[in-house]
Design a protein around this motif. Structure first.
Motif, PDB file in Angstrom:
ATOM      1  N   MET A 112      -6.394  -4.981  -0.834  1.00 20.23           N
ATOM      2  CA  MET A 112      -6.673  -4.712   0.579  1.00 20.23           C
ATOM      3  C   MET A 112      -5.627  -3.761   1.139  1.00 20.23           C
ATOM      4  O   MET A 112      -4.536  -3.603   0.565  1.00 20.23           O
ATOM      5  N   LYS A 113      -5.960  -3.142   2.247  1.00 22.15           N
ATOM      6  CA  LYS A 113      -5.011  -2.271   2.932  1.00 22.15           C
ATOM      7  C   LYS A 113      -3.965  -3.122   3.663  1.00 22.15           C
ATOM      8  O   LYS A 113      -4.170  -4.301   3.928  1.00 22.15           O
ATOM      9  N   GLU A 118      -2.184  -7.608   7.230  1.00 21.55           N
ATOM     10  CA  GLU A 118      -1.583  -8.004   8.497  1.00 21.55           C
ATOM     11  C   GLU A 118      -2.543  -8.852   9.317  1.00 21.55           C
ATOM     12  O   GLU A 118      -2.141  -9.833   9.968  1.00 21.55           O
ATOM     13  N   ALA A 119      -3.838  -8.495   9.269  1.00 24.00           N
ATOM     14  CA  ALA A 119      -4.850  -9.262  10.003  1.00 24.00           C
ATOM     15  C   ALA A 119      -4.963 -10.683   9.443  1.00 24.00           C
ATOM     16  O   ALA A 119      -5.013 -11.661  10.198  1.00 24.00           O
ATOM     17  N   PHE A 120      -4.976 -10.813   8.116  1.00 23.12           N
ATOM     18  CA  PHE A 120      -5.011 -12.138   7.489  1.00 23.12           C
ATOM     19  C   PHE A 120      -3.768 -12.943   7.868  1.00 23.12           C
ATOM     20  O   PHE A 120      -3.841 -14.128   8.170  1.00 23.12           O
ATOM     21  N   PHE A 121      -2.613 -12.273   7.857  1.00 23.51           N
ATOM     22  CA  PHE A 121      -1.350 -12.929   8.196  1.00 23.51           C
ATOM     23  C   PHE A 121      -1.363 -13.433   9.635  1.00 23.51           C
ATOM     24  O   PHE A 121      -0.989 -14.567   9.919  1.00 23.51           O
ATOM     25  N   GLY A 137      10.024  -3.411   7.075  1.00 22.96           N
ATOM     26  CA  GLY A 137       9.513  -4.691   7.552  1.00 22.96           C
ATOM     27  C   GLY A 137       8.024  -4.705   7.846  1.00 22.96           C
ATOM     28  O   GLY A 137       7.488  -5.709   8.310  1.00 22.96           O
ATOM     29  N   ARG A 138       7.352  -3.610   7.558  1.00 22.28           N
ATOM     30  CA  ARG A 138       5.921  -3.519   7.835  1.00 22.28           C
ATOM     31  C   ARG A 138       5.124  -4.199   6.711  1.00 22.28           C
ATOM     32  O   ARG A 138       5.435  -4.038   5.526  1.00 22.28           O
ATOM     33  N   ILE A 139       4.114  -4.956   7.090  1.00 25.20           N
ATOM     34  CA  ILE A 139       3.285  -5.661   6.096  1.00 25.20           C
ATOM     35  C   ILE A 139       2.461  -4.662   5.290  1.00 25.20           C
ATOM     36  O   ILE A 139       1.769  -3.812   5.847  1.00 25.20           O
ATOM     37  N   THR A 140       2.578  -4.792   3.974  1.00 31.49           N
ATOM     38  CA  THR A 140       1.860  -3.865   3.085  1.00 31.49           C
ATOM     39  C   THR A 140       0.841  -4.561   2.193  1.00 31.49           C
ATOM     40  O   THR A 140      -0.008  -3.914   1.580  1.00 31.49           O
ATOM     41  N   GLY A 141       0.923  -5.866   2.085  1.00 32.25           N
ATOM     42  CA  GLY A 141      -0.004  -6.571   1.212  1.00 32.25           C
ATOM     43  C   GLY A 141       0.284  -8.059   1.152  1.00 32.25           C
ATOM     44  O   GLY A 141       1.089  -8.586   1.916  1.00 32.25           O
ATOM     45  N   GLY A 188     -14.845  -6.509   9.853  1.00 33.98           N
ATOM     46  CA  GLY A 188     -14.552  -5.122   9.525  1.00 33.98           C
ATOM     47  C   GLY A 188     -13.070  -4.893   9.305  1.00 33.98           C
ATOM     48  O   GLY A 188     -12.666  -4.098   8.451  1.00 33.98           O
ATOM     49  N   ALA A 189     -12.236  -5.593  10.090  1.00 30.47           N
ATOM     50  CA  ALA A 189     -10.785  -5.445   9.949  1.00 30.47           C
ATOM     51  C   ALA A 189     -10.260  -6.142   8.700  1.00 30.47           C
ATOM     52  O   ALA A 189      -9.326  -5.667   8.055  1.00 30.47           O
ATOM     53  N   LEU A 190     -10.881  -7.271   8.351  1.00 28.73           N
ATOM     54  CA  LEU A 190     -10.418  -8.052   7.206  1.00 28.73           C
ATOM     55  C   LEU A 190     -10.930  -7.500   5.871  1.00 28.73           C
ATOM     56  O   LEU A 190     -10.211  -7.494   4.876  1.00 28.73           O
ATOM     57  N   PHE A 191     -12.174  -7.072   5.872  1.00 29.74           N
ATOM     58  CA  PHE A 191     -12.798  -6.591   4.641  1.00 29.74           C
ATOM     59  C   PHE A 191     -13.122  -5.113   4.784  1.00 29.74           C
ATOM     60  O   PHE A 191     -14.191  -4.737   5.264  1.00 29.74           O
ATOM     61  N   GLY A 192     -12.207  -4.285   4.334  1.00 28.27           N
ATOM     62  CA  GLY A 192     -12.408  -2.843   4.455  1.00 28.27           C
ATOM     63  C   GLY A 192     -13.548  -2.344   3.596  1.00 28.27           C
ATOM     64  O   GLY A 192     -14.240  -1.392   3.942  1.00 28.27           O
ATOM     65  N   ASN A 193     -13.788  -3.024   2.463  1.00 26.82           N
ATOM     66  CA  ASN A 193     -14.883  -2.646   1.574  1.00 26.82           C
ATOM     67  C   ASN A 193     -16.212  -3.021   2.220  1.00 26.82           C
ATOM     68  O   ASN A 193     -16.428  -4.170   2.610  1.00 26.82           O
ATOM     69  N   ARG A 194     -17.114  -2.063   2.323  1.00 24.96           N
ATOM     70  CA  ARG A 194     -18.376  -2.293   3.050  1.00 24.96           C
ATOM     71  C   ARG A 194     -19.230  -3.394   2.453  1.00 24.96           C
ATOM     72  O   ARG A 194     -19.838  -4.183   3.182  1.00 24.96           O
ATOM     73  N   VAL A 195     -19.291  -3.449   1.117  1.00 24.99           N
ATOM     74  CA  VAL A 195     -20.160  -4.468   0.511  1.00 24.99           C
ATOM     75  C   VAL A 195     -19.548  -5.857   0.669  1.00 24.99           C
ATOM     76  O   VAL A 195     -20.265  -6.844   0.883  1.00 24.99           O
TER      77      VAL A 195
END
Length: 309
Positions: A112-113, A118-121, A137-141, A188-195
């Protein structure tokens, strides 16, 4: 009991066997094979022929590694609605396999991006100490095993949505269930992959339909076949099943041929006993003997002996 009418039993048997192989069930023994066969039969009957064994086979193939993680409960009760929903909207049932594979990559493999992580967190769906940050300090994964209750997401994606993601969204929304538009926006924010987003959308907003279908499938006719055989020609249907048995036996890998044939023998015995008196004809009794000889012949051909292997 019309859910099986018009189905090509030979092709269905092969597709069901292929599903079991991809799922890894054939390595789990006779009881597991019988259990999944019963679940798949119930699902196909419940959807009145809208879903076929080929749909399940191709969905499993498209699901790739995610397929092996699906629980029997998910396969029987929830997967069919996801397949049917995509199929009736102009796509194919197999699209559910691809979508669930993408869903698994997000939740289980954490592909994920940074913005999604960050949204999941922020929703409380990342385990303590499992968030990854850069030097600023930025969330990357998310680290391995970091998504809350990821094992459930792997086994039953629908239940994970209902037990983890939806409650997190309600909490985020001040204790109230957000509207459909807000839910879809969050997906849409959590799952960037369309499918992956598409399948998550279905599992989030179609709870009523999914659970109604699940109840219908739970109560559908499976391998017991009592009602099916009572409402159809027992002789014709048993001939159809006999052809299916032979093709299915050939579809299994050699180590599983014995358990598969034992399961078939048990099913054949059950079918004859449950239809006793339905036909009562000499044709029916004669066919029972032919079916016995067919299965006995398969044992002899495979093992050079008769009876319980």
């Amino acid at each position: 009991g019309g859910g099986l009418k018009g189905i090509d039993s030979k092709g269905e048997a092969l597709d069901l066997a292929r599903f079991l192989e991809i799922k890894g069930v054939t390595k789990d023994g006779e009881e597991a094979i019988h259990g999944y066969m019963n679940s798949l039969t119930k699902a196909i009957v419940s959807f009145n022929g809208q879903l076929t064994a080929s749909d399940f086979h191709q969905t499993a193939k498209m699901g790739r590694g995610a397929t092996r993680g699906w629980s029997q409960e998910f396969v029987e009760q929830f997967l069919p609605t996801l397949m049917n929903d995509l199929k009736t909207k102009g796509g194919t049932a197999t699209g559910a396999g691809n979508a669930l594979a993408s869903f698994g990559r997000t939740i289980v493999d954490r592909v994920m991006k940074g913005s999604a992580a960050e949204a999941f967190f922020n929703m409380g769906l990342v385990e303590r100490g499992k968030v990854l940050r850069n030097s600023k300090g930025r969330i990357t994964g998310v680290a391995e095993g970091g998504i809350k209750n990821w094992q459930l997401a792997m086994a039953n994606p629908y239940k994970w949505m209902q037990q983890e993601l939806i409650p997190a969204m309600i909490k985020e929304n001040g204790g109230k269930m957000p509207g459909e538009e807000k839910i879809l926006s969050r997906m849409g924010a959590l799952f960037g992959n369309r499918v992956a987003q598409a399948i998550a959308n279905i599992m989030a907003v179609q709870k009523e339909q999914i659970e109604k279908d699940a109840q219908n499938t739970i109560h559908a006719m499976g391998l017991s076949a009592n009602q099916f055989l009572a409402n159809n020609s027992p002789v014709a249907q048993m001939q159809s099943f006999a052809a299916a048995f032979k093709d299915m036996a050939g579809a299994f890998a050699s180590p599983m041929a014995g358990p598969a044939l034992r399961a078939m023998r048990g099913l054949a015995d059950m079918m004859r006993s449950t239809t006793d008196g339905v036909s009562g004809s000499k044709d029916f009794n004669s066919f029972g003997g032919k079916l016995d000889r067919l299965i006995e012949g398969l044992f002899q051909q495979r093992y050079g002996k008769t009876g319980g292997v």
